[in-house]
Scaffold this motif. Structure first.
Motif, mmCIF file in Angstrom:
data_model
loop_
_atom_site.group_PDB
_atom_site.id
_atom_site.type_symbol
_atom_site.label_atom_id
_atom_site.label_comp_id
_atom_site.label_asym_id
_atom_site.label_seq_id
_atom_site.Cartn_x
_atom_site.Cartn_y
_atom_site.Cartn_z
ATOM 1 N N UNK A 59 -21.648 -22.392 37.379
ATOM 2 C CA UNK A 59 -21.994 -21.033 37.758
ATOM 3 C C UNK A 59 -23.364 -20.641 37.215
ATOM 4 N N UNK A 60 -23.585 -20.902 35.928
ATOM 5 C CA UNK A 60 -24.829 -20.467 35.283
ATOM 6 C C UNK A 60 -26.013 -21.342 35.683
ATOM 7 N N UNK B 121 -19.037 -15.007 39.329
ATOM 8 C CA UNK B 121 -17.876 -15.716 38.795
ATOM 9 C C UNK B 121 -16.726 -14.710 38.834
ATOM 10 N N UNK B 122 -15.871 -14.894 39.846
ATOM 11 C CA UNK B 122 -14.809 -13.919 40.081
ATOM 12 C C UNK B 122 -13.459 -14.542 39.737
ATOM 13 N N UNK C 38 -17.202 -12.683 35.400
ATOM 14 C CA UNK C 38 -18.009 -11.469 35.511
ATOM 15 C C UNK C 38 -17.169 -10.346 36.095
ATOM 16 N N UNK C 39 -16.218 -10.736 36.936
ATOM 17 C CA UNK C 39 -15.501 -9.749 37.724
ATOM 18 C C UNK C 39 -14.072 -10.236 37.913
ATOM 19 N N UNK D 65 -18.194 -18.937 41.848
ATOM 20 C CA UNK D 65 -16.888 -19.430 41.425
ATOM 21 C C UNK D 65 -15.827 -18.371 41.705
ATOM 22 N N UNK D 66 -14.758 -18.795 42.367
ATOM 23 C CA UNK D 66 -13.587 -17.931 42.510
ATOM 24 C C UNK D 66 -12.446 -18.657 41.811
ATOM 25 N N UNK D 67 -11.925 -18.072 40.732
ATOM 26 C CA UNK D 67 -10.967 -18.773 39.893
ATOM 27 C C UNK D 67 -9.648 -18.006 39.828
#
Lengths: 286, 298
Positions: B203-204, B50-51, B224-225, B210-212
């Motif tokens: 995501x979970x 999840x970025x 997460x990042x 996911x790119x948000x």
């Protein structure tokens, strides 16, 4: 230039199965030079309400008074000049080839001399924090934040006494957001223009508004100072809104430490810092 | 899978772009001064991450996002999706079925006259048989919790519901990754919460990458990042906690830290000993309660 709304109602798609009462008996008074925030979840009637302020929508029931004058068929053009309405994403409405032409469009019919016109345009531009060097540029050479300010200048050039901004900071980065809201505040503080701000950001509303209007299902749910409104966190949550982040933190601390005499009327990071320091200092002296 | 989306020295320039489209593969080397919207991006996104991507307006975030499913092709360098080069014309639909996009304005991306029709649009295009289609639509609507609204006309939905409808259309295609380009910018607080909770769940539970892209720092805290872009250059690629600990870096990039982090920063400036890597409200409340108890304020 006070704005008074009396028993205003509006229904969309009347007489069809999709009939929806967008405004339900609204009564409201906005005074000269006030900074008013309007909040409410999507579809609560905020936009319908502000579109009545300058006659884009005509009251189905009820009356609108500007400066004590009833808005009607014959004076609606005059009224529109007094109330400037900036829609969401106003930059999509830029259409002229240069910044100058776009801003000047709204005063074309005033038959001004070229000097007068230039002065009005540059004055409006300066108020939004931009400088004359961009006047000859193409709209396409501007950044998102600049475009939005040019679009707002195109409204300010008409010298409205009341400026309605519908989500002016949506999609802008935090710095752009500060700039736009900062200049709205300056317009009020330095030029005495009444500013009506529609926003989904409770933080911005709490920081800027003198008075907050909370809309829900076409009705006014609450109206008052930010302090008074944001004390009703539970109700705001129920109607799809929230309190500013800092208030929510302080409310929770207050619940967990009920003996602590914490002031929960805290909306900004600065206020929060001061309150924590106050509590700690008090502790030391005890 | 490692390197699900791989950026190899990717640069993108909006200048002369039409020319490149014309003759497909043969890219002319650009000479002289060229403005790049993205400069030499070199990193990978792993499956299931999840970025969040942050940066001021015009920093190159959206350009970068659009290279992830071949909406834009890099001017220089290569983007690989699951090992497939996005320049590969023949596999472009393969790439787009793996990586779906949600845009900012919900009204610009809904095509159906009812929610279920809108979700069916992508499936119709790839010729999914009716039985299968119904199954997939049911699954998608259940995932985004719009079963009750399946026959509703999209324009009657709230902003958050519209974005969930757009996401359902993507889920029906069973993608491995969803890219959200400021998909929460136009939503009210509840709409935002709906969308954020949904993408966290995808995501979970469904292991969708996911790119948000967002300007809301409290949403970044959930990732997460985080990748910080300024002027087309990746300035930081780290965890939200580390990024927000560097208040000056964030400010210089035209952004802000979450309010709770800013409060901790202010207290530290006043010489009060609080951790600087607090990024969520919950953590902040615990720290403040400890502090107030210890300070004898109650």
């Amino acid at each position: 230039m006070p704005l008074k709304i009396e028993n205003l109602s509006h229904t969309y798609m009347k007489g069809t199965p999709f009939e929806k009462k967008a405004l339900d008996n609204i009564n409201l008074e906005i005074c000269d030079g006030e900074f008013v925030g309007i909040i409410g979840h999507t579809g609560c009637g905020k936009s319908t309400l502000v579109q009545h302020f300058n006659g884009l929508l005509k009251p189905e029931e009820g009356n609108i008074y500007i400066d004590g004058l009833l808005m009607n068929h014959s004076n609606i053009k005059e009224m529109r000049k007094k109330v400037g309405l900036v829609f969401q994403y106003p930059e999509y409405q830029l259409f002229e080839s240069t910044v100058y032409k776009d801003i000047a469009f709204g005063i074309k019919n005033e038959k001004l001399s070229p000097e007068e016109e230039y002065n009005r345009v540059s004055d409006a531009l300066n108020k939004t924090g931009l400088t004359e060097d961009i006047l000859d540029k193409s709209i396409y050479d501007l950044s998102g934040g600049q475009k939005r300010r040019v679009a707002i200048a195109g409204i300010i050039v008409m010298n409205p006494q009341i400026l309605v901004l519908d989500e002016p900071a949506a999609g802008l980065d935090p710095a752009g957001r500060e700039e736009i809201l900062g200049f709205a505040k300056k317009l009020r503080d330095e030029n005495g223009i009444t500013v009506i701000l529609v926003s989904h950001s409770m933080e911005d509303i709490a920081k800027l508004a003198d008075k907050v209007i909370v809309m829900n299902n076409g009705k006014i749910e609450m109206i008052g100072k930010p302090k008074e409104v944001f004390r009703n966190g539970k109700r705001l949550n129920e109607i799809g809104l929230s309190v500013p982040q800092m208030s929510s933190v302080f409310n929770k601390i207050g619940e967990i430490l009920p003996d602590l005499n914490i002031n929960t009327d805290v909306f900004t990071v600065e206020e929060a810092t001061e309150e924590i320091l106050r509590l700690l200092n008090k502790g030391e002296t005890v | 899978m490692k390197n699900f989306i791989r950026f190899e020295n990717v640069s993108y320039s909006y200048d002369d772009n039409e020319e490149e489209y014309g003759d497909g593969k043969s890219q002319t080397k650009t000479v002289g001064h060229v403005d790049y919207a993205v400069k030499k991006a070199d990193f990978s996104i792993e499956k299931g991450e999840f970025v969040a991507i942050v940066g001021r307006n015009g920093s190159g975030k959206s350009t970068l996002a659009r290279t992830m499913n071949a909406l834009l092709l890099p001017t220089e360098g290569t983007v690989l999706v699951n090992g497939i080069d996005t320049q590969n014309d023949e596999l472009i639909w393969e790439i787009r079925s793996r990586v779906g996009m949600v845009f900012q304005n919900p009204d610009n991306q809904i095509v159906g006259t009812s929610v279920e029709e809108d979700v069916a649009f992508g499936l119709e295009n790839i010729g999914v048989p009716r039985e299968k289609m119904l199954e997939k639509i049911d699954f998608a609507l259940e995932t985004v919790k719009l079963q009750k609204e399946r026959r509703t006309e999209p324009h009657l939905l709230s902003g958050g519901q519209k974005q969930r409808c757009a996401i359902a259309g993507i889920i029906a295609m069973q993608p491995e990754c969803i890219v959200l380009d400021e998909a929460t910018a136009m939503l009210d607080p509840i709409g935002r919460r709906e969308v954020i909770n949904l993408i966290k769940k995808l995501n979970k539970e469904n292991n969708i990458t996911i790119v948000h892209i967002t300007h809301h720092m409290d949403e970044v805290s959930q990732a997460d990042r985080v990748i910080l872009i300024d002027n087309g250059i990746v300035l930081a690629d780290t965890t939200p906690r580390k990024l927000f600990s560097d208040v000056n870096l964030v400010k210089n990039a035209g952004l802000e830290v979450p309010q709770i982090t800013a409060l901790m920063y202010n207290l530290r400036q006043k010489g009060i000993d609080v951790p600087q890597d607090i990024i969520t409200e919950e953590e902040g409340i615990l720290v403040l309660i400890e502090l107030l108890k210890k300070g004898g304020a109650c």
